[in-house]
Design a protein around this motif. Structure first.
Motif, PDB file in Angstrom:
ATOM      1  N   GLY A   1       0.809  -1.216   0.000  1.00 37.24           N
ATOM      2  CA  GLY A   1       0.000   0.000   0.000  1.00 37.24           C
ATOM      3  C   GLY A   1       0.840   1.263   0.000  1.00 37.24           C
ATOM      4  N   LEU A   2       0.157   2.367   0.239  1.00 37.91           N
ATOM      5  CA  LEU A   2       0.795   3.683   0.244  1.00 37.91           C
ATOM      6  C   LEU A   2       1.143   4.019   1.684  1.00 37.91           C
ATOM      7  CD1 LEU A   2       1.471   5.948  -1.759  1.00 37.91           C
ATOM      8  CD2 LEU A   2      -0.805   6.896  -1.342  1.00 37.91           C
ATOM      9  N   GLN A   3       2.418   3.947   2.002  1.00 36.20           N
ATOM     10  CA  GLN A   3       2.846   4.061   3.396  1.00 36.20           C
ATOM     11  C   GLN A   3       2.768   5.490   3.932  1.00 36.20           C
ATOM     12  OE1 GLN A   3       3.807   1.235   5.388  1.00 36.20           O
ATOM     13  NE2 GLN A   3       2.658   0.482   3.614  1.00 36.20           N
ATOM     14  N   ARG A   4       2.120   5.623   5.085  1.00 36.47           N
ATOM     15  CA  ARG A   4       2.074   6.922   5.750  1.00 36.47           C
ATOM     16  C   ARG A   4       3.489   7.371   6.112  1.00 36.47           C
ATOM     17  NH1 ARG A   4      -3.108   8.270   7.558  1.00 36.47           N
ATOM     18  NH2 ARG A   4      -4.642   6.572   7.499  1.00 36.47           N
ATOM     19  N   ARG A   5       3.670   8.676   6.145  1.00 42.49           N
ATOM     20  CA  ARG A   5       4.951   9.314   6.484  1.00 42.49           C
ATOM     21  C   ARG A   5       5.977   9.209   5.357  1.00 42.49           C
ATOM     22  NH1 ARG A   5       2.932   6.819  10.955  1.00 42.49           N
ATOM     23  NH2 ARG A   5       2.491   8.207  12.723  1.00 42.49           N
ATOM     24  N   TRP A   6       5.556   8.745   4.200  1.00 45.02           N
ATOM     25  CA  TRP A   6       6.469   8.633   3.069  1.00 45.02           C
ATOM     26  C   TRP A   6       6.298   9.794   2.103  1.00 45.02           C
ATOM     27  CZ3 TRP A   6       7.193   3.115   0.605  1.00 45.02           C
ATOM     28  CH2 TRP A   6       7.858   2.289   1.528  1.00 45.02           C
ATOM     29  N   ILE A   7       7.408  10.154   1.461  1.00 49.88           N
ATOM     30  CA  ILE A   7       7.376  11.040   0.300  1.00 49.88           C
ATOM     31  C   ILE A   7       7.537  10.149  -0.928  1.00 49.88           C
ATOM     32  CG2 ILE A   7       8.514  12.920  -0.931  1.00 49.88           C
ATOM     33  CD1 ILE A   7       9.450  14.015   1.759  1.00 49.88           C
ATOM     34  N   VAL A   8       6.556  10.204  -1.806  1.00 49.21           N
ATOM     35  CA  VAL A   8       6.552   9.357  -3.002  1.00 49.21           C
ATOM     36  C   VAL A   8       6.696  10.255  -4.225  1.00 49.21           C
ATOM     37  CG1 VAL A   8       5.241   7.696  -4.380  1.00 49.21           C
ATOM     38  CG2 VAL A   8       5.093   7.636  -1.868  1.00 49.21           C
ATOM     39  N   GLY A   9       7.753  10.042  -4.987  1.00 46.14           N
ATOM     40  CA  GLY A   9       7.962  10.811  -6.203  1.00 46.14           C
ATOM     41  C   GLY A   9       7.317  10.122  -7.394  1.00 46.14           C
ATOM     42  N   CYS A  10       6.601  10.885  -8.197  1.00 52.56           N
ATOM     43  CA  CYS A  10       6.014  10.384  -9.444  1.00 52.56           C
ATOM     44  C   CYS A  10       6.650  11.184 -10.579  1.00 52.56           C
ATOM     45  CB  CYS A  10       4.501  10.544  -9.448  1.00 52.56           C
ATOM     46  SG  CYS A  10       3.653   9.540  -8.200  1.00 52.56           S
ATOM     47  N   THR A  11       7.408  10.524 -11.429  1.00 54.76           N
ATOM     48  CA  THR A  11       8.184  11.225 -12.440  1.00 54.76           C
ATOM     49  C   THR A  11       7.875  10.704 -13.841  1.00 54.76           C
ATOM     50  OG1 THR A  11      10.060   9.687 -12.290  1.00 54.76           O
ATOM     51  CG2 THR A  11      10.044  11.542 -10.760  1.00 54.76           C
ATOM     52  N   GLY A  12       8.362  11.454 -14.837  1.00 52.18           N
ATOM     53  CA  GLY A  12       8.223  11.030 -16.212  1.00 52.18           C
ATOM     54  C   GLY A  12       7.044  11.662 -16.925  1.00 52.18           C
ATOM     55  N   SER A  13       6.805  11.207 -18.141  1.00 55.65           N
ATOM     56  CA  SER A  13       5.808  11.829 -19.007  1.00 55.65           C
ATOM     57  C   SER A  13       4.371  11.629 -18.530  1.00 55.65           C
ATOM     58  CB  SER A  13       5.954  11.286 -20.431  1.00 55.65           C
ATOM     59  OG  SER A  13       5.848   9.874 -20.444  1.00 55.65           O
ATOM     60  N   ALA A  14       4.128  10.596 -17.735  1.00 51.61           N
ATOM     61  CA  ALA A  14       2.773  10.341 -17.234  1.00 51.61           C
ATOM     62  C   ALA A  14       2.697  10.547 -15.725  1.00 51.61           C
ATOM     63  CB  ALA A  14       2.330   8.933 -17.599  1.00 51.61           C
ATOM     64  N   ALA A  15       3.575  11.396 -15.188  1.00 51.42           N
ATOM     65  CA  ALA A  15       3.701  11.553 -13.738  1.00 51.42           C
ATOM     66  C   ALA A  15       2.404  11.991 -13.067  1.00 51.42           C
ATOM     67  CB  ALA A  15       4.814  12.554 -13.423  1.00 51.42           C
ATOM     68  N   MET A  16       1.703  12.973 -13.655  1.00 54.90           N
ATOM     69  CA  MET A  16       0.497  13.483 -13.012  1.00 54.90           C
ATOM     70  C   MET A  16      -0.603  12.420 -12.967  1.00 54.90           C
ATOM     71  SD  MET A  16      -0.768  16.100 -11.452  1.00 54.90           S
ATOM     72  CE  MET A  16       0.262  17.477 -11.982  1.00 54.90           C
ATOM     73  N   SER A  17      -0.821  11.741 -14.085  1.00 54.76           N
ATOM     74  CA  SER A  17      -1.831  10.687 -14.117  1.00 54.76           C
ATOM     75  C   SER A  17      -1.491   9.574 -13.132  1.00 54.76           C
ATOM     76  CB  SER A  17      -1.956  10.108 -15.526  1.00 54.76           C
ATOM     77  OG  SER A  17      -2.447  11.075 -16.426  1.00 54.76           O
ATOM     78  N   LEU A  18      -0.219   9.235 -13.052  1.00 56.51           N
ATOM     79  CA  LEU A  18       0.223   8.186 -12.136  1.00 56.51           C
ATOM     80  C   LEU A  18      -0.047   8.581 -10.690  1.00 56.51           C
ATOM     81  CD1 LEU A  18       1.637   5.475 -11.780  1.00 56.51           C
ATOM     82  CD2 LEU A  18       3.829   6.677 -11.896  1.00 56.51           C
ATOM     83  N   ALA A  19       0.267   9.814 -10.327  1.00 54.97           N
ATOM     84  CA  ALA A  19       0.040  10.281  -8.960  1.00 54.97           C
ATOM     85  C   ALA A  19      -1.445  10.258  -8.607  1.00 54.97           C
ATOM     86  CB  ALA A  19       0.605  11.686  -8.788  1.00 54.97           C
ATOM     87  N   LEU A  20      -2.289  10.690  -9.525  1.00 53.60           N
ATOM     88  CA  LEU A  20      -3.732  10.679  -9.277  1.00 53.60           C
ATOM     89  C   LEU A  20      -4.251   9.251  -9.135  1.00 53.60           C
ATOM     90  CD1 LEU A  20      -4.802  13.483 -11.772  1.00 53.60           C
ATOM     91  CD2 LEU A  20      -4.902  13.608  -9.268  1.00 53.60           C
ATOM     92  N   ALA A  21      -3.734   8.345  -9.960  1.00 53.96           N
ATOM     93  CA  ALA A  21      -4.145   6.948  -9.865  1.00 53.96           C
ATOM     94  C   ALA A  21      -3.730   6.346  -8.523  1.00 53.96           C
ATOM     95  CB  ALA A  21      -3.545   6.147 -11.014  1.00 53.96           C
ATOM     96  N   VAL A  22      -2.546   6.722  -8.048  1.00 53.18           N
ATOM     97  CA  VAL A  22      -2.050   6.229  -6.762  1.00 53.18           C
ATOM     98  C   VAL A  22      -2.947   6.708  -5.619  1.00 53.18           C
ATOM     99  CG1 VAL A  22      -0.163   6.477  -5.096  1.00 53.18           C
ATOM    100  CG2 VAL A  22       0.340   5.919  -7.483  1.00 53.18           C
ATOM    101  N   ALA A  23      -3.411   7.932  -5.706  1.00 55.52           N
ATOM    102  CA  ALA A  23      -4.223   8.515  -4.624  1.00 55.52           C
ATOM    103  C   ALA A  23      -5.690   8.117  -4.688  1.00 55.52           C
ATOM    104  CB  ALA A  23      -4.110  10.033  -4.668  1.00 55.52           C
ATOM    105  N   ALA A  24      -6.165   7.664  -5.832  1.00 58.37           N
ATOM    106  CA  ALA A  24      -7.602   7.543  -6.084  1.00 58.37           C
ATOM    107  C   ALA A  24      -8.352   6.673  -5.087  1.00 58.37           C
ATOM    108  CB  ALA A  24      -7.838   7.029  -7.503  1.00 58.37           C
ATOM    109  N   ARG A  25      -7.844   5.492  -4.799  1.00 60.39           N
ATOM    110  CA  ARG A  25      -8.616   4.597  -3.926  1.00 60.39           C
ATOM    111  C   ARG A  25      -8.723   5.155  -2.511  1.00 60.39           C
ATOM    112  NH1 ARG A  25      -7.657  -1.801  -2.279  1.00 60.39           N
ATOM    113  NH2 ARG A  25      -9.413  -1.853  -0.797  1.00 60.39           N
ATOM    114  N   ALA A  26      -7.621   5.669  -1.967  1.00 60.43           N
ATOM    115  CA  ALA A  26      -7.664   6.215  -0.609  1.00 60.43           C
ATOM    116  C   ALA A  26      -8.667   7.358  -0.514  1.00 60.43           C
ATOM    117  CB  ALA A  26      -6.274   6.693  -0.192  1.00 60.43           C
ATOM    118  N   VAL A  27      -8.687   8.216  -1.535  1.00 66.71           N
ATOM    119  CA  VAL A  27      -9.632   9.338  -1.530  1.00 66.71           C
ATOM    120  C   VAL A  27     -11.067   8.822  -1.656  1.00 66.71           C
ATOM    121  CG1 VAL A  27     -10.296  11.500  -2.656  1.00 66.71           C
ATOM    122  CG2 VAL A  27      -7.893  10.874  -2.494  1.00 66.71           C
TER     123      VAL A  27
END
Length: 223
Positions: A31-57
């Motif tokens: 899962g997405l560990q609390r207290r972590w800084i997670v970098g999302c990089t590259g050409s699809a970085a924004m979509s990837l970050a939103l996908a990572v956050a989606a279920r928790a939200v």
């Protein structure tokens, strides 16, 4: 006795992480560990970050987008982020104001999405200290290398669109190669994702899971 007391005070493992959608488990097996800084990089970085956050939200967490002028609300919605739990915050100008607003957002949000401005590395210690205290997750989007130290980096590589023929057709799906690695992750995991797939959803196209030994090692790291 002190070590026993310290261990007993830790929250249950389930409470030390935020959930992610199943297609992301090859990259985030615990899962997405609390207290972590997670970098999302590259050409699809924004979509990837939103996908990572989606279920928790979607399951009740709140997401603050701090200093993300390129954030597409429609894209966030299509990737499964409930807009009623998404708040956009202007980061002002300069790394000091940016850091102040990140710290303020950490008082009320479990997830923070941001793009770090030049000079952000000077404010990293202040932000990490607050992140640790609040048990939140910071998602840092960047086209290049992250400018703040990350516990985990999700790097989007090759992107291939499908649906176009020879001069005709419509873009219907995007296949993205993603690599997960970093100081908190033993080894490297790779996964090809549909981001989005033909049905508009996140899905696995091809995976390379962590071995059982790597997954066990990661669980020891985050425990």
């Amino acid at each position: 006795m002190e070590s026993v007391t310290a261990l007993s005070s830790l929250p249950p493992a389930a409470d030390r992480s935020l959930p992610v959608h199943e297609p992301l488990t090859p990259l985030l097996p615990v899962g997405l560990q609390r207290r972590w800084i997670v970098g999302c990089t590259g050409s699809a970085a924004m979509s990837l970050a939103l996908a990572v956050a989606a279920r928790a939200v979607s399951e009740g967490s709140w997401l603050a987008a701090v200093g993300v002028p390129a954030l597409g609300v429609e894209a966030a919605h299509e990737l499964g982020v409930p807009l009623s739990r998404l708040v956009a915050v202007d980061a002002g100008t300069g790394p000091t104001t940016w850091a102040e607003r990140i710290v303020a957002a950490l008082d009320g949000f479990e997830l923070i999405l941001t793009q770090a401005p030049p000079g952000a590395e000077r404010m990293a210690r202040q932000i990490r200290h607050r992140l640790q205290a609040k048990g939140a997750v910071l998602l840092v989007v960047s086209n290049g290398a992250p400018t703040v130290g990350c516990d985990l980096e999700l790097a989007s590589g090759e992107v291939r669109w499908t649906g176009l023929g020879a001069g005709h057709g419509h873009l219907v799906a995007r296949r993205v190669s993603v690599r997960a690695g970093g100081r908190r992750m033993p080894g490297v995991a790779r996964c090809d994702l549909w981001l989005p797939g033909p049905d508009g959803r996140l899905a696995v196209a091809e995976t390379r899971d962590l071995t059982s030994d790597e997954t066990a090692g990661l669980r020891r790291v985050v425990a």
